[in-house]
Scaffold this motif. Structure first.
Motif, PDB file in Angstrom:
ATOM      1  N   UNK A 119      -0.264  11.512  26.439  1.00 50.34           N
ATOM      2  CA  UNK A 119       1.082  12.076  26.543  1.00 50.34           C
ATOM      3  C   UNK A 119       2.126  11.040  26.117  1.00 50.34           C
ATOM      4  N   UNK A 120       1.930   9.801  26.532  1.00 50.56           N
ATOM      5  CA  UNK A 120       2.866   8.739  26.153  1.00 50.56           C
ATOM      6  C   UNK A 120       2.796   8.463  24.655  1.00 50.56           C
ATOM      7  N   UNK A 121       1.597   8.492  24.112  1.00 51.81           N
ATOM      8  CA  UNK A 121       1.421   8.286  22.672  1.00 51.81           C
ATOM      9  C   UNK A 121       2.159   9.361  21.880  1.00 51.81           C
ATOM     10  N   UNK A 122       1.987  10.604  22.287  1.00 48.50           N
ATOM     11  CA  UNK A 122       2.639  11.703  21.578  1.00 48.50           C
ATOM     12  C   UNK A 122       4.152  11.632  21.724  1.00 48.50           C
ATOM     13  N   UNK A 123       4.624  11.238  22.898  1.00 46.87           N
ATOM     14  CA  UNK A 123       6.066  11.183  23.129  1.00 46.87           C
ATOM     15  C   UNK A 123       6.737  10.092  22.309  1.00 46.87           C
ATOM     16  N   UNK A 124       6.068   8.978  22.110  1.00 48.05           N
ATOM     17  CA  UNK A 124       6.697   7.840  21.442  1.00 48.05           C
ATOM     18  C   UNK A 124       6.523   7.848  19.933  1.00 48.05           C
ATOM     19  N   UNK A 125       5.551   8.639  19.420  1.00 46.91           N
ATOM     20  CA  UNK A 125       5.291   8.552  17.985  1.00 46.91           C
ATOM     21  C   UNK A 125       5.314   9.876  17.253  1.00 46.91           C
ATOM     22  N   UNK A 126       5.582  10.981  17.941  1.00 51.33           N
ATOM     23  CA  UNK A 126       5.521  12.275  17.275  1.00 51.33           C
ATOM     24  C   UNK A 126       6.537  12.396  16.150  1.00 51.33           C
ATOM     25  N   UNK A 127       7.723  11.829  16.328  1.00 55.99           N
ATOM     26  CA  UNK A 127       8.742  11.938  15.295  1.00 55.99           C
ATOM     27  C   UNK A 127       8.341  11.166  14.049  1.00 55.99           C
ATOM     28  N   UNK A 128       7.626  10.051  14.231  1.00 58.53           N
ATOM     29  CA  UNK A 128       7.218   9.260  13.079  1.00 58.53           C
ATOM     30  C   UNK A 128       6.060   9.901  12.339  1.00 58.53           C
ATOM     31  N   UNK A 129       5.241  10.681  13.074  1.00 54.84           N
ATOM     32  CA  UNK A 129       4.066  11.277  12.461  1.00 54.84           C
ATOM     33  C   UNK A 129       4.387  12.628  11.837  1.00 54.84           C
ATOM     34  N   UNK A 130       5.153  13.434  12.549  1.00 55.06           N
ATOM     35  CA  UNK A 130       5.433  14.790  12.096  1.00 55.06           C
ATOM     36  C   UNK A 130       6.771  14.810  11.375  1.00 55.06           C
ATOM     37  N   UNK A 131       6.778  15.401  10.174  1.00 53.82           N
ATOM     38  CA  UNK A 131       8.024  15.583   9.469  1.00 53.82           C
ATOM     39  C   UNK A 131       8.441  14.408   8.616  1.00 53.82           C
ATOM     40  N   UNK A 132       7.610  13.380   8.472  1.00 59.47           N
ATOM     41  CA  UNK A 132       7.955  12.276   7.594  1.00 59.47           C
ATOM     42  C   UNK A 132       7.725  12.677   6.152  1.00 59.47           C
ATOM     43  N   UNK A 133       8.371  12.001   5.181  1.00 59.11           N
ATOM     44  CA  UNK A 133       8.276  12.416   3.797  1.00 59.11           C
ATOM     45  C   UNK A 133       6.862  12.334   3.246  1.00 59.11           C
ATOM     46  N   UNK A 134       6.604  13.058   2.164  1.00 55.90           N
ATOM     47  CA  UNK A 134       5.256  13.220   1.657  1.00 55.90           C
ATOM     48  C   UNK A 134       4.684  12.012   0.962  1.00 55.90           C
ATOM     49  N   UNK A 135       5.382  11.434  -0.039  1.00 52.92           N
ATOM     50  CA  UNK A 135       4.826  10.336  -0.802  1.00 52.92           C
ATOM     51  C   UNK A 135       5.799   9.186  -0.704  1.00 52.92           C
ATOM     52  N   UNK A 136       5.366   8.037  -0.206  1.00 47.33           N
ATOM     53  CA  UNK A 136       6.293   6.938  -0.044  1.00 47.33           C
ATOM     54  C   UNK A 136       5.553   5.613   0.023  1.00 47.33           C
ATOM     55  N   UNK A 137       6.209   4.523  -0.368  1.00 45.98           N
ATOM     56  CA  UNK A 137       5.592   3.220  -0.141  1.00 45.98           C
ATOM     57  C   UNK A 137       5.462   2.991   1.358  1.00 45.98           C
ATOM     58  N   UNK A 138       4.329   2.447   1.757  1.00 47.28           N
ATOM     59  CA  UNK A 138       4.142   2.136   3.168  1.00 47.28           C
ATOM     60  C   UNK A 138       4.879   0.854   3.509  1.00 47.28           C
TER      61      UNK A 138
ATOM     62  N   UNK B  66       0.843  -1.192   0.000  1.00 49.51           N
ATOM     63  CA  UNK B  66       0.000   0.000   0.000  1.00 49.51           C
ATOM     64  C   UNK B  66       0.879   1.243   0.000  1.00 49.51           C
ATOM     65  N   UNK B  67       0.276   2.364  -0.357  1.00 49.71           N
ATOM     66  CA  UNK B  67       0.970   3.649  -0.308  1.00 49.71           C
ATOM     67  C   UNK B  67       0.245   4.588   0.638  1.00 49.71           C
ATOM     68  N   UNK B  68       1.019   5.327   1.429  1.00 50.62           N
ATOM     69  CA  UNK B  68       0.503   6.481   2.158  1.00 50.62           C
ATOM     70  C   UNK B  68       0.991   7.716   1.428  1.00 50.62           C
ATOM     71  N   UNK B  69       0.070   8.561   1.043  1.00 49.36           N
ATOM     72  CA  UNK B  69       0.369   9.667   0.147  1.00 49.36           C
ATOM     73  C   UNK B  69      -0.119  10.975   0.760  1.00 49.36           C
ATOM     74  N   UNK B  70       0.713  12.011   0.655  1.00 49.34           N
ATOM     75  CA  UNK B  70       0.257  13.334   1.081  1.00 49.34           C
ATOM     76  C   UNK B  70      -0.964  13.736   0.258  1.00 49.34           C
ATOM     77  N   UNK B  71      -2.047  14.191   0.871  1.00 52.16           N
ATOM     78  CA  UNK B  71      -3.215  14.617   0.092  1.00 52.16           C
ATOM     79  C   UNK B  71      -2.842  15.745  -0.867  1.00 52.16           C
ATOM     80  N   UNK B  72      -3.339  15.698  -2.097  1.00 51.48           N
ATOM     81  CA  UNK B  72      -3.039  16.775  -3.041  1.00 51.48           C
ATOM     82  C   UNK B  72      -3.698  18.090  -2.654  1.00 51.48           C
ATOM     83  N   UNK B  73      -4.734  17.998  -1.804  1.00 49.97           N
ATOM     84  CA  UNK B  73      -5.388  19.188  -1.263  1.00 49.97           C
ATOM     85  C   UNK B  73      -5.040  19.258   0.222  1.00 49.97           C
ATOM     86  N   UNK B  74      -4.423  20.340   0.692  1.00 45.58           N
ATOM     87  CA  UNK B  74      -4.070  20.420   2.120  1.00 45.58           C
ATOM     88  C   UNK B  74      -5.297  20.228   3.007  1.00 45.58           C
ATOM     89  N   UNK B  75      -5.160  19.348   3.981  1.00 41.42           N
ATOM     90  CA  UNK B  75      -6.247  19.065   4.918  1.00 41.42           C
ATOM     91  C   UNK B  75      -5.739  19.357   6.333  1.00 41.42           C
TER      92      UNK B  75
END
Length: 322
Positions: free
Chosen positions: A301-320, A261-270
């Motif tokens: 708080x634990x969720x945000x601490x452990x996964x924020x780097x993976x969620x924020x700032x990851x590349x736009x279009x990539x194979x999952x 599967x692919x996770x893709x940046x939406x072409x329309x900002x959401x």
């Protein structure tokens, strides 16, 4: 203004039972009274309010317009009286026997409630958590005490007097089968995105759209909707091997094995969503309720601490990846 000293306030308890059961015999049984005593109470209530309150319709009693208007205020008054007369008890999660109900999507359940629940078996062995489906009328759900907490995107709740607290943030992504985009380095454009068949998440009989799909509708973008459902977690399973595309929250998508599967940046900002918990203000000071809210805040708080780097700032279009 009526003199409250001249009114038997126990009649309000009787009225609540009568309006709830709409049956004199059932109301009497509920309050451990005789049927004749409850009939007497109904007669006094009719005189007090100068209204029949309950009228016979065939074999049933039907509330009058005045009675229907009284039902909710009476419930609120009795609830407040109970709160005033009940001393707040200390809440010990290790020994307390209590059930809490939380309204949440399968997404919020999987990413937030599941980690929290894993700690409860040892910390609070006698606590039961009932996870209820989301509602398209959250305010009524909380007002009627059908749930203790509702987890909802703050963007959908808009302005509300309900007490609330933000839990965590997530961003929207497009998900599709890798075969739809042979070149994963090629960004998807708006026209290609809109031309694909879509899965939409919606809730309730009115098919209330999620924040992302509502945003696209407000932008005037028309799509070919092939599937609607009330589950974020099922989307990757339905996408696989098809040309379907959907907007999903990244945390939920990454709970799956996404090979192929692919996770893709939406072409329309959401805009991102901010998941928050909401509750009835009368529970704000309840020790058990406070404990539950603190547990959710700690899990968030634990969720945000452990996964924020993976969620924020990851590349736009990539194979999952899994």
């Amino acid at each position: 203004m009526p003199d409250l000293r001249a009114i038997d306030l126990n009649l309000l308890v009787d009225l609540n039972a009568l309006l709830t059961t709409r049956n004199v015999t059932s109301a009497a049984r509920q309050l451990n009274l005789s049927q004749s005593a409850m009939s007497g109470s109904l007669a006094r209530l009719r005189k007090l309010f100068d209204d029949p309150l309950l009228v016979r319709n065939g074999r049933k009693l039907t509330p009058t317009t005045r009675a229907e208007a009284l039902a909710e205020p009476i419930r609120e008054i009795l609830s407040q009286v109970r709160d005033v007369l009940t001393d707040p008890e200390a809440f010990d999660p290790a020994t307390a026997h209590r059930t809490f109900s939380i309204s949440a999507s399968d997404y919020a359940t999987a990413v937030l409630l599941a980690p929290m629940l894993r700690t409860l078996s040892t910390e609070a062995p006698h606590i039961t958590i009932n996870v209820r489906p989301r509602s398209d009328d959250v305010r009524t759900l909380l007002h009627d005490d059908r749930v203790d907490l509702a987890i909802e995107p703050r963007e959908l709740m808009a302005e509300t007097a309900l007490p609330n607290a933000v839990l965590f943030q997530d961003r929207w992504m497009c998900i599709m089968d890798a075969s739809v985009r042979p070149d994963p380095d090629m960004p998807i454009d708006v026209a290609s995105f809109l031309a694909l068949p879509h899965i939409l998440y919606s809730i309730g009989p009115g098919l209330q759209l999620n924040h992302a799909d509502r945003h696209l509708v407000n932008q005037g973008l028309s799509r070919r909707v092939e599937v609607t459902l009330e589950s974020f977690l099922l989307v990757p399973l339905l996408i696989r091997g098809t040309e379907l595309v959907s907007l999903v929250l990244e945390r939920s998508a990454r709970l799956h094995s996404l090979e192929g599967l692919l996770l893709v940046e939406p072409p329309v900002p959401v805009p991102d969503i901010n998941e928050a918990m909401y509750w009835n203000p009368r529970h704000t000071g309840d020790p058990g309720h406070t404990w539950l809210r603190d547990k959710l805040l700690s899990a968030a708080a634990e969720l945000s601490a452990t996964s924020s780097e993976a969620i924020v700032g990851s590349p736009g279009l990539r194979p999952a990846t899994a």
